[in-house]
Write a protein that holds these residues in place. Structure first.
Motif, PDB file in Angstrom:
ATOM      1  N   UNK A   1     -12.815   8.457  23.086  1.00 28.12           N
ATOM      2  CA  UNK A   1     -13.232   9.846  23.279  1.00 28.12           C
ATOM      3  C   UNK A   1     -12.188  10.715  22.601  1.00 28.12           C
ATOM      4  N   UNK A   2     -12.489  11.975  22.404  1.00 26.41           N
ATOM      5  CA  UNK A   2     -11.475  12.845  21.808  1.00 26.41           C
ATOM      6  C   UNK A   2     -10.183  12.799  22.622  1.00 26.41           C
ATOM      7  N   UNK A   3      -9.095  13.099  21.988  1.00 27.26           N
ATOM      8  CA  UNK A   3      -7.803  13.117  22.665  1.00 27.26           C
ATOM      9  C   UNK A   3      -7.848  14.101  23.826  1.00 27.26           C
ATOM     10  N   UNK A   4      -7.067  13.814  24.828  1.00 19.25           N
ATOM     11  CA  UNK A   4      -6.966  14.737  25.943  1.00 19.25           C
ATOM     12  C   UNK A   4      -6.805  14.012  27.263  1.00 19.25           C
ATOM     13  N   UNK A   5      -6.948  14.766  28.329  1.00 17.36           N
ATOM     14  CA  UNK A   5      -6.780  14.243  29.677  1.00 17.36           C
ATOM     15  C   UNK A   5      -8.035  13.472  30.084  1.00 17.36           C
ATOM     16  N   UNK A   6      -7.852  12.188  30.453  1.00 17.05           N
ATOM     17  CA  UNK A   6      -8.949  11.349  30.906  1.00 17.05           C
ATOM     18  C   UNK A   6      -9.110  11.423  32.422  1.00 17.05           C
ATOM     19  N   UNK A   7      -8.023  11.708  33.118  1.00 21.61           N
ATOM     20  CA  UNK A   7      -8.016  11.784  34.584  1.00 21.61           C
ATOM     21  C   UNK A   7      -6.850  12.653  35.009  1.00 21.61           C
TER      22      UNK A   7
ATOM     23  N   UNK B   1      -1.442   3.331  15.232  1.00 17.87           N
ATOM     24  CA  UNK B   1      -2.745   3.206  14.569  1.00 17.87           C
ATOM     25  C   UNK B   1      -3.897   2.904  15.522  1.00 17.87           C
ATOM     26  N   UNK B   2      -3.609   2.403  16.721  1.00 17.61           N
ATOM     27  CA  UNK B   2      -4.669   2.130  17.711  1.00 17.61           C
ATOM     28  C   UNK B   2      -4.762   3.227  18.755  1.00 17.61           C
ATOM     29  N   UNK B   3      -3.964   4.271  18.643  1.00 14.59           N
ATOM     30  CA  UNK B   3      -3.938   5.317  19.655  1.00 14.59           C
ATOM     31  C   UNK B   3      -2.966   4.959  20.769  1.00 14.59           C
ATOM     32  N   UNK B   4      -2.887   5.819  21.778  1.00 15.45           N
ATOM     33  CA  UNK B   4      -1.951   5.637  22.880  1.00 15.45           C
ATOM     34  C   UNK B   4      -2.540   6.290  24.120  1.00 15.45           C
ATOM     35  N   UNK B   5      -2.537   5.561  25.229  1.00 14.19           N
ATOM     36  CA  UNK B   5      -2.983   6.107  26.508  1.00 14.19           C
ATOM     37  C   UNK B   5      -1.835   5.954  27.481  1.00 14.19           C
ATOM     38  N   UNK B   6      -1.522   7.026  28.213  1.00  9.69           N
ATOM     39  CA  UNK B   6      -0.384   6.979  29.119  1.00  9.69           C
ATOM     40  C   UNK B   6      -0.625   7.822  30.367  1.00  9.69           C
TER      41      UNK B   6
ATOM     42  N   UNK C   1       1.931  16.175  40.413  1.00 11.94           N
ATOM     43  CA  UNK C   1       0.878  16.279  39.409  1.00 11.94           C
ATOM     44  C   UNK C   1       0.918  14.984  38.617  1.00 11.94           C
ATOM     45  N   UNK C   2      -0.240  14.492  38.232  1.00 13.68           N
ATOM     46  CA  UNK C   2      -0.336  13.267  37.442  1.00 13.68           C
ATOM     47  C   UNK C   2      -1.560  13.363  36.555  1.00 13.68           C
ATOM     48  N   UNK C   3      -1.463  12.782  35.355  1.00 16.21           N
ATOM     49  CA  UNK C   3      -2.563  12.783  34.388  1.00 16.21           C
ATOM     50  C   UNK C   3      -2.564  11.472  33.631  1.00 16.21           C
ATOM     51  N   UNK C   4      -3.751  11.029  33.235  1.00  7.03           N
ATOM     52  CA  UNK C   4      -3.872   9.959  32.252  1.00  7.03           C
ATOM     53  C   UNK C   4      -4.345  10.643  30.973  1.00  7.03           C
ATOM     54  N   UNK C   5      -3.556  10.467  29.902  1.00  5.82           N
ATOM     55  CA  UNK C   5      -3.785  11.182  28.644  1.00  5.82           C
ATOM     56  C   UNK C   5      -4.018  10.176  27.527  1.00  5.82           C
TER      57      UNK C   5
END
Length: 121
Positions: free
Chosen positions: A19-25, A99-104, A35-39
Motif C-alpha cells: 500500500x502507499x507509504x504511511x501509517x498502517x496501524x 529496495x524491498x521497503x521497510x515496515x517498523x 503512542x505507537x504506530x506501525x509505519x
C-alpha cells in the motif's frame, strides 16, 4: 479501565499487499500513556533527517531493510528485520528504506493534546 490484550499482528500488516507509504496501524485506546504506530516506507522511501526535542522513541523493524542515519552522510547503520532502535530525544535521525521497503513499529510517550488557553508571554 482496559485490560491486557493483543492489539494487532505486525507480521500480517507487513505482509499485506503493498500500500502507499504511511501509517498502517496506530494505538488509539483511550486513557493510554503511550503512542505507537506501525509505519511502512516504500522502496527507497525516507524519513528525512530531523531532531525530536522532547521524546525518546523506540523503533522495531518488523519487515524489510534499510538504514539509520544521524543527520550526517557518513554515519549510516544498516537496519534489518528484528532491529530494535533507541532514538534519544535531542539526537538527529533519519531512516531510509531499502529496495524491498521497510515496515517498523514506533513507541514513545504520548504527546499532550492541544489545549485552548491564554498564550504565554
Amino acid at each position: 479501565m482496559a485490560g491486557p490484550r493483543v492489539l494487532c499482528d505486525t507480521r500480517a500488516l507487513a505482509e499485506a499487499p503493498p500500500v502507499p507509504a504511511g501509517v498502517l496501524w496506530k494505538l488509539a485506546e483511550s486513557g493510554r500513556q503511550l503512542d505507537a504506530n506501525v509505519v511502512r516506507l516504500t522502496p527507497g522511501g525516507r524519513i528525512t533527517a530531523h531532531t525530536e526535542t522532547q521524546l525518546d522513541v523506540l523503533v522495531l523493524v518488523v519487515a524489510g531493510h534499510g538504514t539509520l542515519g544521524d543527520g550526517t552522510a557518513e554515519a549510516v547503520e544498516p537496519l534489518a528485520e528484528g532491529a530494535l532502535l533507541w532514538l534519544p530525544h535531542g539526537a538527529p535521525r533519519s531512516i531510509t528504506a531499502g529496495e524491498a521497503g521497510l515496515t517498523y513499529l514506533t513507541v514513545h510517550g504520548r504527546r499532550p493534546g492541544m489545549r485552548i488557553g491564554a498564550r504565554a508571554c
